[in-house]
Design a protein around this motif. Sequence first.
Motif, PDB file in Angstrom:
ATOM      1  N   MET A  40     -38.198  97.805  48.045  1.00  0.00           N
ATOM      2  CA  MET A  40     -37.841  97.238  49.418  1.00  0.00           C
ATOM      3  C   MET A  40     -38.617  95.487  49.376  1.00  0.00           C
ATOM      4  SD  MET A  40     -40.875  99.642  51.328  1.00  0.00           S
ATOM      5  CE  MET A  40     -39.877  99.452  52.642  1.00  0.00           C
ATOM      6  N   ASP A  70     -34.058  96.528  49.814  1.00  0.00           N
ATOM      7  CA  ASP A  70     -34.075  96.967  51.124  1.00  0.00           C
ATOM      8  C   ASP A  70     -34.812  95.865  52.158  1.00  0.00           C
ATOM      9  OD1 ASP A  70     -34.408  97.922  54.031  1.00  0.00           O
ATOM     10  OD2 ASP A  70     -35.324  99.799  53.112  1.00  0.00           O
ATOM     11  N   LYS A 114     -33.030  95.210  64.101  1.00  0.00           N
ATOM     12  CA  LYS A 114     -34.639  94.662  63.826  1.00  0.00           C
ATOM     13  C   LYS A 114     -34.798  93.111  64.113  1.00  0.00           C
ATOM     14  CE  LYS A 114     -35.479  98.714  61.544  1.00  0.00           C
ATOM     15  NZ  LYS A 114     -36.315  99.744  62.104  1.00  0.00           N
ATOM     16  N   CYS A 143     -39.305 105.701  61.762  1.00  0.00           N
ATOM     17  CA  CYS A 143     -38.445 106.680  61.553  1.00  0.00           C
ATOM     18  C   CYS A 143     -39.526 108.119  61.389  1.00  0.00           C
ATOM     19  CB  CYS A 143     -37.651 106.135  60.148  1.00  0.00           C
ATOM     20  SG  CYS A 143     -37.053 104.737  60.303  1.00  0.00           S
TER      21      CYS A 143
HETATM   22  C1  PLP Z   1     -37.548  98.855  55.601  1.00  0.00           C
HETATM   23  C2  PLP Z   1     -36.499  99.583  56.430  1.00  0.00           C
HETATM   24  N1  PLP Z   1     -35.545 100.146  55.660  1.00  0.00           N
HETATM   25  C3  PLP Z   1     -34.448 100.938  56.290  1.00  0.00           C
HETATM   26  C4  PLP Z   1     -34.752 101.156  57.761  1.00  0.00           C
HETATM   27  C5  PLP Z   1     -33.688 101.941  58.406  1.00  0.00           C
HETATM   28  O1  PLP Z   1     -32.757 101.085  59.188  1.00  0.00           O
HETATM   29  P1  PLP Z   1     -31.953 101.695  60.274  1.00  0.00           P
HETATM   30  O2  PLP Z   1     -32.706 102.135  61.476  1.00  0.00           O
HETATM   31  O3  PLP Z   1     -30.932 100.922  60.735  1.00  0.00           O
HETATM   32  O4  PLP Z   1     -31.229 102.921  59.863  1.00  0.00           O
HETATM   33  C6  PLP Z   1     -35.965 101.001  58.393  1.00  0.00           C
HETATM   34  C7  PLP Z   1     -36.034 101.134  59.897  1.00  0.00           C
HETATM   35  O5  PLP Z   1     -37.147 101.332  60.230  1.00  0.00           O
HETATM   36  C8  PLP Z   1     -36.727 100.083  57.694  1.00  0.00           C
HETATM   37  O6  PLP Z   1     -37.854  99.520  58.349  1.00  0.00           O
END
Ligand code: PLP
Length: 375
Positions: free
Chosen positions: A147, A176, A202, A326
């Motif tokens: 990421m 990511d 975001k 999440c």
């Molecule tokens: C670093 C990262 N990757 C992926 C996601 C997932 O994104 P989405 O909410 O659009 O599925 C998030 C969401 O919190 C995130 O912060």
Amino acid sequence: MNVYFDNAATTPLHNEVIALMHQTAINMFGNPSSSHSFGRKSRAAIEQARKTIAKYLNASPLEIIFTSCGTESNNMVLKMGIQKHNIKHIVISEIEHKCVLNTAEEICNKQDVELHILKVNKLGHLKINDLSSLLERLEGKVLVSIMHANNEIGTIADIKKIGSICKVNNALFHSDTVQTIAHYPFDVKDIEVDFISGSAHKFHGPKGVGFLYMKQNVKVDALIQGGGQERNLRSGTENLLSIIAMEKALQVSIENMQTWRTQIEDIKKYFKTQLTAEIDGISFNGDQENCLYTVLSVSFPERFHTDMFLFNLDIKGIAVSGGSACSSGANKGSHVISAIGIPENRQSIRFSFSHYNTKKEVDYVIEILKSLEKN
Ligand SMILES: Cc1ncc(COP(=O)(O)O)c(C=O)c1O
């Protein structure tokens, strides 16, 4: 007072985005695959959105695929890239978002692919030498997914360096970039990256829409089959309204990037100063020198440690997160906070900001935090 300090979880829609969505919902409804004028109008708008995103990334419109979210974009790379490229190894870090971690784990449990999880140091950085020595010794095609910025602690990885190590070792590289898209300038020609993922909510766009950048010569299998939309990779009638709204959100973010960044940096700096002055024993998680300007992860001493911490803040109208958005609500410890070695008796809270936040809100949050301190 209501304070929203959870902008890394999601951001409010920008007014211009709302206005455009309203207008579009009224004026544009044709199926982009229809050949009549209604359809052509929708198709043109979608292709314009693709161009706008591509321009921001210095990519070609052919390299942009619309998806339903960051999670889907990340899944698409991992799940659908495997067979096309005969991937034998997936390399990730231990602090990836769950949508990368869990997906990679599942693939490697079910298929003949080996998973390698790199450790991070206490600032949340992997050791570059660990990555290069691993890639040098692995046999067979490798997919690396690291990421750009961690959503819980904000640490920003040097994806330029990681990309060049991947390139030298002939590994595919996915990053990511969900937390950095529209907050920082991007140039995919300057990074040896094969895939990056974005998510509109975001950056003041709607939830349920995202995109994947996929380098032109790199291929993946179809995630969803059907009518052949999105270059046959993701069939299904396009989410016209959201795609147009995502384009608008990106445009507004690009136009205001420097102004908003300065504003948010100012808020974050003020918050850090106030916290340090008013609350004994706090510390900041992650690499403070290389950190998202939108995120401040604070580790609180034991006297704050109570299961009710987030709840008590919520009662006072303060929205924050106790880890990744999440997984918040699941009341499970954060894999990121444990990976960076924060002791269990300390409670970490992620405060994350947008240009809508004010210093008055910071003052209020400090006052409430002080009142929650156990004597
Ligand atoms: C670093 C990262 N990757 C992926 C996601 C997932 O994104 P989405 O909410 O659009 O599925 C998030 C969401 O919190 C995130 O912060």
